[in-house]
Design a protein around this motif. Structure first.
Motif, PDB file in Angstrom:
ATOM      1  N   MET A  43       1.470   5.617  -0.969  1.00  0.00           N
ATOM      2  CA  MET A  43       2.026   6.876  -1.389  1.00  0.00           C
ATOM      3  C   MET A  43       1.218   7.396  -2.574  1.00  0.00           C
ATOM      4  N   HIS A  44       1.086   8.683  -2.640  1.00  0.00           N
ATOM      5  CA  HIS A  44       0.392   9.291  -3.778  1.00  0.00           C
ATOM      6  C   HIS A  44       1.185   8.993  -5.050  1.00  0.00           C
ATOM      7  N   PRO A  45       0.513   8.566  -6.111  1.00  0.00           N
ATOM      8  CA  PRO A  45       1.217   8.200  -7.337  1.00  0.00           C
ATOM      9  C   PRO A  45       2.163   9.277  -7.874  1.00  0.00           C
ATOM     10  N   ASP A  46       1.830  10.539  -7.696  1.00  0.00           N
ATOM     11  CA  ASP A  46       2.692  11.613  -8.197  1.00  0.00           C
ATOM     12  C   ASP A  46       4.037  11.672  -7.487  1.00  0.00           C
ATOM     13  N   LYS A  47       4.140  11.057  -6.328  1.00  0.00           N
ATOM     14  CA  LYS A  47       5.366  11.114  -5.532  1.00  0.00           C
ATOM     15  C   LYS A  47       6.223   9.855  -5.645  1.00  0.00           C
ATOM     16  N   VAL A  48       5.756   8.871  -6.395  1.00  0.00           N
ATOM     17  CA  VAL A  48       6.466   7.599  -6.493  1.00  0.00           C
ATOM     18  C   VAL A  48       7.725   7.753  -7.340  1.00  0.00           C
ATOM     19  N   ASP A  49       8.806   7.189  -6.841  1.00  0.00           N
ATOM     20  CA  ASP A  49      10.086   7.166  -7.535  1.00  0.00           C
ATOM     21  C   ASP A  49      10.518   5.705  -7.629  1.00  0.00           C
ATOM     22  N   ARG A  50      10.515   5.152  -8.832  1.00  0.00           N
ATOM     23  CA  ARG A  50      10.848   3.730  -9.011  1.00  0.00           C
ATOM     24  C   ARG A  50      12.224   3.374  -8.451  1.00  0.00           C
ATOM     25  N   SER A  51      13.122   4.336  -8.383  1.00  0.00           N
ATOM     26  CA  SER A  51      14.468   4.044  -7.880  1.00  0.00           C
ATOM     27  C   SER A  51      14.513   4.024  -6.354  1.00  0.00           C
ATOM     28  N   LYS A  52      13.397   4.366  -5.726  1.00  0.00           N
ATOM     29  CA  LYS A  52      13.358   4.416  -4.259  1.00  0.00           C
ATOM     30  C   LYS A  52      12.161   3.635  -3.722  1.00  0.00           C
ATOM     31  N   LEU A  53      12.086   2.385  -4.054  1.00  0.00           N
ATOM     32  CA  LEU A  53      11.012   1.521  -3.575  1.00  0.00           C
ATOM     33  C   LEU A  53      11.566   0.627  -2.471  1.00  0.00           C
TER      34      LEU A  53
ATOM     35  N   LEU B 144       6.909  -1.107   1.252  1.00  0.00           N
ATOM     36  CA  LEU B 144       5.634  -1.196   0.537  1.00  0.00           C
ATOM     37  C   LEU B 144       4.929   0.148   0.439  1.00  0.00           C
ATOM     38  N   THR B 145       5.063   0.985   1.442  1.00  0.00           N
ATOM     39  CA  THR B 145       4.393   2.286   1.402  1.00  0.00           C
ATOM     40  C   THR B 145       5.045   3.249   0.407  1.00  0.00           C
ATOM     41  N   ASP B 146       6.132   2.833  -0.242  1.00  0.00           N
ATOM     42  CA  ASP B 146       6.718   3.622  -1.328  1.00  0.00           C
ATOM     43  C   ASP B 146       6.012   3.358  -2.647  1.00  0.00           C
ATOM     44  N   LEU B 147       5.150   2.346  -2.671  1.00  0.00           N
ATOM     45  CA  LEU B 147       4.392   2.008  -3.877  1.00  0.00           C
ATOM     46  C   LEU B 147       3.207   2.951  -4.039  1.00  0.00           C
ATOM     47  N   PRO B 148       2.748   3.141  -5.280  1.00  0.00           N
ATOM     48  CA  PRO B 148       1.589   4.018  -5.488  1.00  0.00           C
ATOM     49  C   PRO B 148       0.340   3.449  -4.821  1.00  0.00           C
ATOM     50  N   ASN B 149      -0.412   4.313  -4.198  1.00  0.00           N
ATOM     51  CA  ASN B 149      -1.705   3.971  -3.583  1.00  0.00           C
ATOM     52  C   ASN B 149      -1.588   3.095  -2.339  1.00  0.00           C
ATOM     53  N   VAL B 150      -0.411   3.005  -1.766  1.00  0.00           N
ATOM     54  CA  VAL B 150      -0.210   2.143  -0.595  1.00  0.00           C
ATOM     55  C   VAL B 150       0.099   2.980   0.635  1.00  0.00           C
ATOM     56  N   GLY B 151      -0.770   2.849   1.619  1.00  0.00           N
ATOM     57  CA  GLY B 151      -0.548   3.417   2.936  1.00  0.00           C
ATOM     58  C   GLY B 151      -0.350   2.282   3.918  1.00  0.00           C
TER      59      GLY B 151
ATOM     60  N   ALA C 172      -0.400  -1.731   3.078  1.00  0.00           N
ATOM     61  CA  ALA C 172       0.878  -2.428   3.271  1.00  0.00           C
ATOM     62  C   ALA C 172       0.667  -3.658   4.146  1.00  0.00           C
ATOM     63  N   LYS C 173      -0.128  -3.522   5.179  1.00  0.00           N
ATOM     64  CA  LYS C 173      -0.429  -4.657   6.062  1.00  0.00           C
ATOM     65  C   LYS C 173      -1.155  -5.759   5.289  1.00  0.00           C
ATOM     66  N   ASP C 174      -2.110  -5.379   4.441  1.00  0.00           N
ATOM     67  CA  ASP C 174      -2.825  -6.363   3.626  1.00  0.00           C
ATOM     68  C   ASP C 174      -1.872  -7.069   2.665  1.00  0.00           C
ATOM     69  N   LEU C 175      -0.964  -6.316   2.058  1.00  0.00           N
ATOM     70  CA  LEU C 175       0.001  -6.925   1.137  1.00  0.00           C
ATOM     71  C   LEU C 175       0.884  -7.934   1.858  1.00  0.00           C
ATOM     72  N   LEU C 176       1.337  -7.585   3.043  1.00  0.00           N
ATOM     73  CA  LEU C 176       2.148  -8.514   3.825  1.00  0.00           C
ATOM     74  C   LEU C 176       1.357  -9.775   4.158  1.00  0.00           C
TER      75      LEU C 176
END
Length: 96
Positions: free
Chosen positions: A1-11, A14-21, A25-29
């Motif tokens: 997700m683009h960092p400007d759109k990240v909301d810590r209360s809505k994580l 994984l794709t809700d994290l900044p810079n994660v598509g 997300a697959k790599d993180l898993l």
């Protein structure tokens, strides 16, 4: 997700994290990371080298920038674009 759109209360994923598509997300898993809490206290460079080992290929250094951004975010930093970490990566790790 683009960092400007990240909301810590809505994580919720994984794709809700900044810079994660989807690909990141697959790599993180693959690394065993399922939430932002799993990133806290991690060493981004160790995560990078583990990912290289797990995928049997050298990852682009920008992947390390993303991992640095995620670990910083997990420890309370504001969400920032991954490229904000490039100069820090180069200063800390040189040309990996």
């Amino acid at each position: 997700m683009h960092p400007d759109k990240v909301d810590r209360s809505k994580l919720n994923k994984l794709t809700d994290l900044p810079n994660v598509g989807p690909a990141t997300a697959k790599d993180l898993l693959l690394l065993g990371i399922n939430s932002v809490d799993d990133l806290a206290g991690q060493d981004p460079l160790q995560l990078y080298w583990r990912l290289c080992d797990l995928t049997f290929e050298r990852q682009d250094p920008c992947v390390l920038d993303v991992l640095m951004s995620l670990v910083a975010f997990s420890q309370g930093a504001e969400p920032r674009p991954w490229w904000d970490y490039t100069a820090q990566r180069k200063a800390r790790y040189g040309d990996i």
